[in-house]
Design a protein around this motif. Structure first.
Motif, PDB file in Angstrom:
ATOM      1  N   TYR A 162     -14.328-111.795  39.552  1.00  0.00           N
ATOM      2  CA  TYR A 162     -15.149-112.982  39.307  1.00  0.00           C
ATOM      3  C   TYR A 162     -14.564-114.186  40.047  1.00  0.00           C
ATOM      4  CZ  TYR A 162     -17.724-110.732  35.425  1.00  0.00           C
ATOM      5  OH  TYR A 162     -18.519-109.926  34.653  1.00  0.00           O
ATOM      6  N   LEU A 163     -13.250-114.346  39.954  1.00  0.00           N
ATOM      7  CA  LEU A 163     -12.585-115.456  40.658  1.00  0.00           C
ATOM      8  C   LEU A 163     -12.782-115.333  42.163  1.00  0.00           C
ATOM      9  CD1 LEU A 163      -9.273-115.600  38.597  1.00  0.00           C
ATOM     10  CD2 LEU A 163     -11.031-117.377  38.673  1.00  0.00           C
ATOM     11  N   SER A 164     -12.654-114.119  42.687  1.00  0.00           N
ATOM     12  CA  SER A 164     -12.766-113.910  44.132  1.00  0.00           C
ATOM     13  C   SER A 164     -14.172-114.209  44.652  1.00  0.00           C
ATOM     14  CB  SER A 164     -12.390-112.467  44.486  1.00  0.00           C
ATOM     15  OG  SER A 164     -11.058-112.191  44.120  1.00  0.00           O
ATOM     16  N   MET A 165     -15.166-114.015  43.796  1.00  0.00           N
ATOM     17  CA  MET A 165     -16.548-114.275  44.197  1.00  0.00           C
ATOM     18  C   MET A 165     -17.005-115.685  43.835  1.00  0.00           C
ATOM     19  SD  MET A 165     -17.749-111.709  45.877  1.00  0.00           S
ATOM     20  CE  MET A 165     -16.128-111.834  46.656  1.00  0.00           C
ATOM     21  N   TYR A 196      -5.900-117.389  37.513  1.00  0.00           N
ATOM     22  CA  TYR A 196      -6.990-118.367  37.418  1.00  0.00           C
ATOM     23  C   TYR A 196      -6.550-119.733  37.948  1.00  0.00           C
ATOM     24  CZ  TYR A 196     -10.220-121.719  35.306  1.00  0.00           C
ATOM     25  OH  TYR A 196     -11.102-122.756  35.110  1.00  0.00           O
ATOM     26  N   ILE A 197      -5.362-120.159  37.572  1.00  0.00           N
ATOM     27  CA  ILE A 197      -4.879-121.457  38.048  1.00  0.00           C
ATOM     28  C   ILE A 197      -4.603-121.400  39.551  1.00  0.00           C
ATOM     29  CG2 ILE A 197      -3.102-123.218  37.789  1.00  0.00           C
ATOM     30  CD1 ILE A 197      -5.016-122.958  35.411  1.00  0.00           C
ATOM     31  N   ARG A 198      -4.100-120.291  40.050  1.00  0.00           N
ATOM     32  CA  ARG A 198      -3.902-120.164  41.499  1.00  0.00           C
ATOM     33  C   ARG A 198      -5.221-120.360  42.250  1.00  0.00           C
ATOM     34  NH1 ARG A 198       0.136-115.335  43.557  1.00  0.00           N
ATOM     35  NH2 ARG A 198       2.118-116.356  43.026  1.00  0.00           N
ATOM     36  N   TYR A 199      -6.300-119.780  41.738  1.00  0.00           N
ATOM     37  CA  TYR A 199      -7.593-119.908  42.397  1.00  0.00           C
ATOM     38  C   TYR A 199      -8.187-121.309  42.251  1.00  0.00           C
ATOM     39  CZ  TYR A 199      -8.434-114.849  43.191  1.00  0.00           C
ATOM     40  OH  TYR A 199      -8.389-113.546  43.637  1.00  0.00           O
ATOM     41  N   THR A 200      -8.066-121.881  41.052  1.00  0.00           N
ATOM     42  CA  THR A 200      -8.857-123.077  40.739  1.00  0.00           C
ATOM     43  C   THR A 200      -8.060-124.369  40.674  1.00  0.00           C
ATOM     44  OG1 THR A 200      -8.555-122.827  38.338  1.00  0.00           O
ATOM     45  CG2 THR A 200     -10.393-121.619  39.362  1.00  0.00           C
ATOM     46  N   TRP A 243     -11.527-102.394  40.092  1.00  0.00           N
ATOM     47  CA  TRP A 243     -10.407-102.163  41.017  1.00  0.00           C
ATOM     48  C   TRP A 243     -10.918-101.732  42.390  1.00  0.00           C
ATOM     49  CZ3 TRP A 243      -6.432-104.733  40.652  1.00  0.00           C
ATOM     50  CH2 TRP A 243      -5.659-104.859  39.500  1.00  0.00           C
ATOM     51  N   PHE A 244     -12.020-100.962  42.427  1.00  0.00           N
ATOM     52  CA  PHE A 244     -12.629-100.686  43.735  1.00  0.00           C
ATOM     53  C   PHE A 244     -13.037-101.999  44.411  1.00  0.00           C
ATOM     54  CE2 PHE A 244     -16.806-100.755  45.772  1.00  0.00           C
ATOM     55  CZ  PHE A 244     -16.505-100.102  46.953  1.00  0.00           C
ATOM     56  N   LEU A 245     -13.633-102.900  43.665  1.00  0.00           N
ATOM     57  CA  LEU A 245     -14.042-104.182  44.229  1.00  0.00           C
ATOM     58  C   LEU A 245     -12.836-104.977  44.710  1.00  0.00           C
ATOM     59  CD1 LEU A 245     -16.691-105.110  41.496  1.00  0.00           C
ATOM     60  CD2 LEU A 245     -17.154-104.225  43.793  1.00  0.00           C
ATOM     61  N   MET A 246     -11.760-104.968  43.941  1.00  0.00           N
ATOM     62  CA  MET A 246     -10.556-105.678  44.360  1.00  0.00           C
ATOM     63  C   MET A 246      -9.897-105.006  45.560  1.00  0.00           C
ATOM     64  SD  MET A 246     -10.191-108.457  42.704  1.00  0.00           S
ATOM     65  CE  MET A 246      -8.493-108.882  43.121  1.00  0.00           C
ATOM     66  N   GLU A 247      -9.931-103.672  45.613  1.00  0.00           N
ATOM     67  CA  GLU A 247      -9.432-102.968  46.806  1.00  0.00           C
ATOM     68  C   GLU A 247     -10.165-103.455  48.047  1.00  0.00           C
ATOM     69  OE1 GLU A 247      -9.591 -98.760  46.978  1.00  0.00           O
ATOM     70  OE2 GLU A 247      -7.955 -98.446  45.577  1.00  0.00           O
ATOM     71  N   ASP A 305     -18.448-115.735  53.235  1.00  0.00           N
ATOM     72  CA  ASP A 305     -18.907-117.121  53.111  1.00  0.00           C
ATOM     73  C   ASP A 305     -18.934-117.499  51.636  1.00  0.00           C
ATOM     74  OD1 ASP A 305     -19.937-119.619  53.406  1.00  0.00           O
ATOM     75  OD2 ASP A 305     -21.819-119.015  54.344  1.00  0.00           O
ATOM     76  N   GLY A 306     -18.002-118.340  51.247  1.00  0.00           N
ATOM     77  CA  GLY A 306     -17.957-118.771  49.859  1.00  0.00           C
ATOM     78  C   GLY A 306     -17.107-117.904  48.965  1.00  0.00           C
ATOM     79  N   ALA A 307     -16.506-116.841  49.522  1.00  0.00           N
ATOM     80  CA  ALA A 307     -15.528-116.091  48.743  1.00  0.00           C
ATOM     81  C   ALA A 307     -14.334-117.004  48.472  1.00  0.00           C
ATOM     82  CB  ALA A 307     -15.097-114.843  49.494  1.00  0.00           C
TER      83      ALA A 307
END
Length: 896
Positions: free
Chosen positions: A487-490, A533-537, A780-784, A817-819
């Motif tokens: 969710y954070l990555s997207m 979460y804090i690293r991302y935001t 985990w597939f998505l994170m891979e 784009d926007g990731a």
């Protein structure tokens, strides 16, 4: 240090070995080092040492000392031993100031000596007089390879290459509207599902609905003549990604094409009308949640209004039936009835005037129509002329409704509801980052996967706490982490925050986070995700508002660790917490448990540095000491755990999954049985010491990490993929982190080709069919895939580090784009024009938090080397361009 129980057990084993060795001749072997200046002692488990002789040097009892100038050879005699297969084998331990190691005496062989090249030492049979250098040379001349080395020699793999030989899995489809716990599960009569017809199961979250009639909580209906010899059903998602389900049955000349989706009965499906379900209610209808006394009052209160929904939820399904033949053909329909097979007792009525299937007048469970009119019989045949079509509709309320409501439901437009559902899901995708890839299947799986995660993240809209469910199960600190981090990555930062709030809301008063079936690993893993979460935001407002609870969890872990600072645990779990991390009841000082606990503390210390430096320093000190205590136990166990052979003739040290064990559990050094979840490898491969690398205790580039990856790849993987529940294994991340392109892709394609439904993209939990719609595996597939496309490393942001080179064939393009990343939103376009002689890429990080270094890998599809590179410094070995002192934008071009 041995506990009293272990001392007794060892003594008994020695006594057993002595008595069982009656008549045994002493067994000799040699230990040969590459260089001298070695000293140490020899230990024996399940055996009795005879004597130790040094070719040049000194030996006394079981100790030895060899000068730097001397040939470093020991000859050891064992007087009593057990060489039989099975538990309690004789283990020889060689303890030296550096590079201690152990081996099974039964593994010493004339033909295959134990060569530990990382330590510069070999163990040889009694008749083998070769030096270390001669042994190493002879083994190298065999030119055998490890499994990883073999992968490196082969062509890059792909989905098309592995799919034909890998198992093919079909998964029941789940349909719903997200946030709301009212769901429908649909199973087809596919060859690997063994259904008699289409089975529809309305559910609250993952619980089947209990009706007063006590029917089977499921409905069956049938299209076509029946289950025959052909597997003639195909399935797909609408536009490749949306939770709108297409199923096609080709019964000779007659094609049945069904579109199914979920919407409201009266109101349009949109974000405003979807109120969701409180997470406590959803938890009560999901599997695995363990409630403590302090939670029960809220549970009881929430359940009083659990089913007070503003509008009914309905499964809408339309089957278009078409005669594709050249002559008239019949088509057949059986509309839904309760049960999962023909033999279930009839407990319902069908009204041919209205098309209502019901238990009673006030309990209508399905409405059936043919070409806009009530279906005039529960089972029907239709003669269709060539090219003629018929439309068969069913509207199934989630729970039976009164006939008056059903009459209103018949007025709904299927086309309008379908258009609304498509728009609803597309609008969700539009708020996420865009990823476009050359491989359509993977691109669709990213979009579908995000919606699959969202579909079963339950909570009240628009701002309520969200339970990021993991298939049929309630959230777990570990298994929900990839969901939250994708969710954070997207860019779905708010949803990620609401999902993190779940762990703070369910936290016990003492700071312990433990929601699922006694898993003790949740606290550290949840803290890690909060730090991510804090690293991302950089959301310090949320951090400050949540700090009291976060610190309570940190202090709980610290106190737990303090309780384990016992002298009896020195070198074998001192300062490490104990418990279980998954289903097996292995309550030990586990490396996975302690890795996550350390990582959670380290992340929280990191994100508190700016706002509360004193507290950050305190927690960081605790984390650093925890890490050191883990590494002390690692160092001890690397010397005690037996070495194992690799495919290239080398042997490497191993680690057990927890401090109490003497070696990998799969080697059965002790008399125990523990096969579970379809494999012998669970404890070692999926819950074991590789987590120390993933959790930043052991450095990825270290010799220890390499040894772990080497023997895991040889012992525990098939197709470079773990058994049973393969996404628990962390070698995928390590391979991505090290840029091991071919091994990473081998793991990537082998795993998802065998684990996911190839048509609808949902995942089972295991490689055998149990636990549907398992979003932990899917996440985990998505994170891979995310790691393949972009992966942070300190102050560097690395793009396309492990992508397939076929993605850079002429005309192919990758767009991000926007990731989102640790450095804020990112934008990348990589375009191949190899027919014109170049590949180029542009990158942009528009926010305030920028990486200092950006790398972009642009592999030529035919392995050609560039003639000219602009925009950065090129590394031919990794096919990577590095942009240093990155300003926020960059453009690179590789010319061939």
């Amino acid at each position: 240090m041995l506990t009293p129980l272990r001392i007794v057990a060892t003594a008994l084993a020695i006594i057993y070995a002595v008595f069982s060795s009656y008549g045994q001749a002493p067994l000799k072997f040699h230990i040969e080092w590459k260089a001298g200046n070695v000293q140490g002692e020899i230990g024996v488990t399940n055996g009795v040492i005879g004597n130790v002789e040094v070719l040049k040097g000194k030996a006394k009892g079981n100790t030895f000392q060899i000068a730097a100038s001397d040939r470093a050879r020991l000859t050891i005699s064992i007087a009593a031993y057990n060489l039989e297969p099975g538990p309690e084998p004789t283990l020889i331990s060689v303890k030296t100031p550096r590079n201690s190691f152990s081996f099974f005496l039964r593994d010493v062989s004339n033909d295959y000596p134990i060569l530990i090249s990382d330590y510069g030492v070999a163990v040889l049979a009694a008749a083998d007089n070769r030096s270390y250098t001669e042994v190493e040379r002879d083994i190298l001349l065999r030119k055998t390879r490890t499994k990883i080395q073999q992968i490196e020699k082969e062509k890059e793999t792909s989905f098309a290459a592995v799919a034909p030989t890998n198992r093919k899995m079909s998964v029941p489809i789940w349909l719903g509207i997200s946030r709301d716990m009212r769901m429908f599960e649909i199973s087809e009569e596919l060859e690997d599902m063994a259904q008699e017809g289409k089975i529809i199961r309305p559910k609250y979250a993952s619980s089947y609905i209990k009706h007063p009639e006590k029917e089977q909580n499921a409905y069956i209906y049938t299209l076509g003549r029946g289950v025959g010899v052909k597997n003639n059903i195909t399935r797909r998602l609408d536009e490749g990604a949306l939770p709108v389900y297409h199923s096609e049955l080709l019964d000779d000349d007659v094609l049945y094409h069904t579109i199914s989706f979920v919407s409201f009965a009266k109101t349009p499906l949109n974000a405003s009308n979807n109120k969701g379900t409180h997470y406590v209610v959803a938890d009560k209808h999901s599997h695995g949640r363990t409630y403590k006394e302090e939670h029960m009052k809220e549970v009881e209160e929430r359940m009083k209004t659990a089913y007070d929904f503003e509008d009914d939820v309905v499964l809408y399904a339309r089957t278009t039936i078409e005669n594709k033949g050249a002559v008239p053909r019949y088509a057949w329909i059986k509309t839904p009835r309760p049960g999962t097979g023909w033999w279930y007792q009839k407990i319902h009525q069908y009204d041919s005037e209205t098309g209502f299937s019901s238990y009673t007048t006030d309990r209508v469970f399905c409405i059936s129509r043919l070409n806009g009119k009530a279906l005039n019989n529960e089972e029907i045949s239709i003669l269709l002329q060539p090219g003629e079509k018929a439309e068969y509709d069913i509207f199934m309320p989630h729970t039976p409704m009164p006939a008056s409501k059903a009459a209103e439901l018949t007025k709904q437009s299927f086309e309008q509801r379908l258009a609304e559902a498509r728009l609803y899901w597309k609008e969700k995708l539009a708020t996420a980052g865009t990823i476009r890839l050359p491989e359509k299947r993977v691109e669709e799986m990213l979009q579908a996967g995000l919606l699959h995660l969202d579909l079963i993240s339950f909570g009240q809209e628009p701002k309520g706490t969200v339970s990021a469910n993991i298939g049929v199960y309630t959230p777990i600190g570990t298994e929900s982490s990839p969901i939250i981090q994708f969710y954070l990555s997207m860019g779905w930062h708010d949803l990620a925050k609401r999902a993190l709030n779940y762990f703070l809301e369910t936290q016990l008063s003492n700071g312990y986070i433990q929601n699922y079936e006694g898993y003790t690993v949740e606290t550290g893993a949840a803290l890690w995700s909060m730090g991510e979460y804090i690293r991302y935001t950089g959301d310090t407002d949320w951090l400050n508002s949540s700090k009291e609870k976060i610190l309570k969890s940190c202090d709980y872990l610290i106190q737990w660790r303090t309780n384990n600072k016992r002298e009896a645990l020195k070198g074998r779990g001192y300062g490490m917490i104990d418990g279980k991390v998954a289903d097996p009841e292995d309550h030990y000082h586990q490396f996975m448990l302690n890795g996550y606990a350390y990582l959670g503390l380290a992340r929280i210390a990191e994100v508190l540095k700016e706002t509360d430096p004193a507290t950050a320093s305190r927690i960081q000190k605790e984390a650093d000491e925890w890490k050191q205590d883990i590494l002390t136990t690692v160092h001890t166990l690397l010397g005690l755990s037996p070495v194992v052979p690799l495919g290239d003739g080398r042997w490497v040290p191993t680690l057990p999954p927890w401090a109490e064990a003497d070696g990998p559990r799969a080697l059965f050094q002790r008399k125990e049985t523990y096969w579970s979840h379809g494999t012998f490898t669970a404890a070692d491969a999926m819950l074991g010491p590789l987590y120390l690398v993933f959790c930043e205790v052991i450095a990825p580039e270290s010799p220890e990490a390499k040894m772990l990856l080497d023997y895991h790849s040889e012992l525990f993987y098939q197709g470079n993929t773990a058994f049973s529940q393969p996404y628990y294994s962390r070698h995928n991340w390590l391979q991505a982190r090290l840029g091991m392109v071919k091994p990473f892709l081998n793991t990537y394609y082998n795993t998802f080709s065998a684990h996911a439904d190839r048509e609808t993209y949902t995942f089972w939990e295991h490689m055998y069919r149990v636990s549907q719609h398992k979003t932990h595996e899917e996440a985990w597939f998505l994170m891979e895939t995310r790691w393949m496309l972009y992966l942070e490393d300190g102050n560097s942001l690395n793009f396309l580090k492990t992508i397939p080179r076929t993605w850079m064939e002429d005309g192919q393009e990758i767009v991000l784009d926007g990731a989102a990343s640790y450095f804020g939103k990112i934008k990348l376009t990589a375009k191949s024009n190899v027919a014109k002689g170049y590949i180029e890429a542009a990158v942009e990080c528009p926010g305030d938090r920028k990486p200092r270094i950006v790398t972009i890998r642009l592999p030529h599809p035919e392995n050609k080397h560039p003639k000219k590179v602009t925009g950065g410094t090129y590394d031919a070995k990794t096919e990577t361009i590095t942009i240093t002192n990155f300003s926020g934008t960059g453009h690179v071009r590789v010319e061939f």
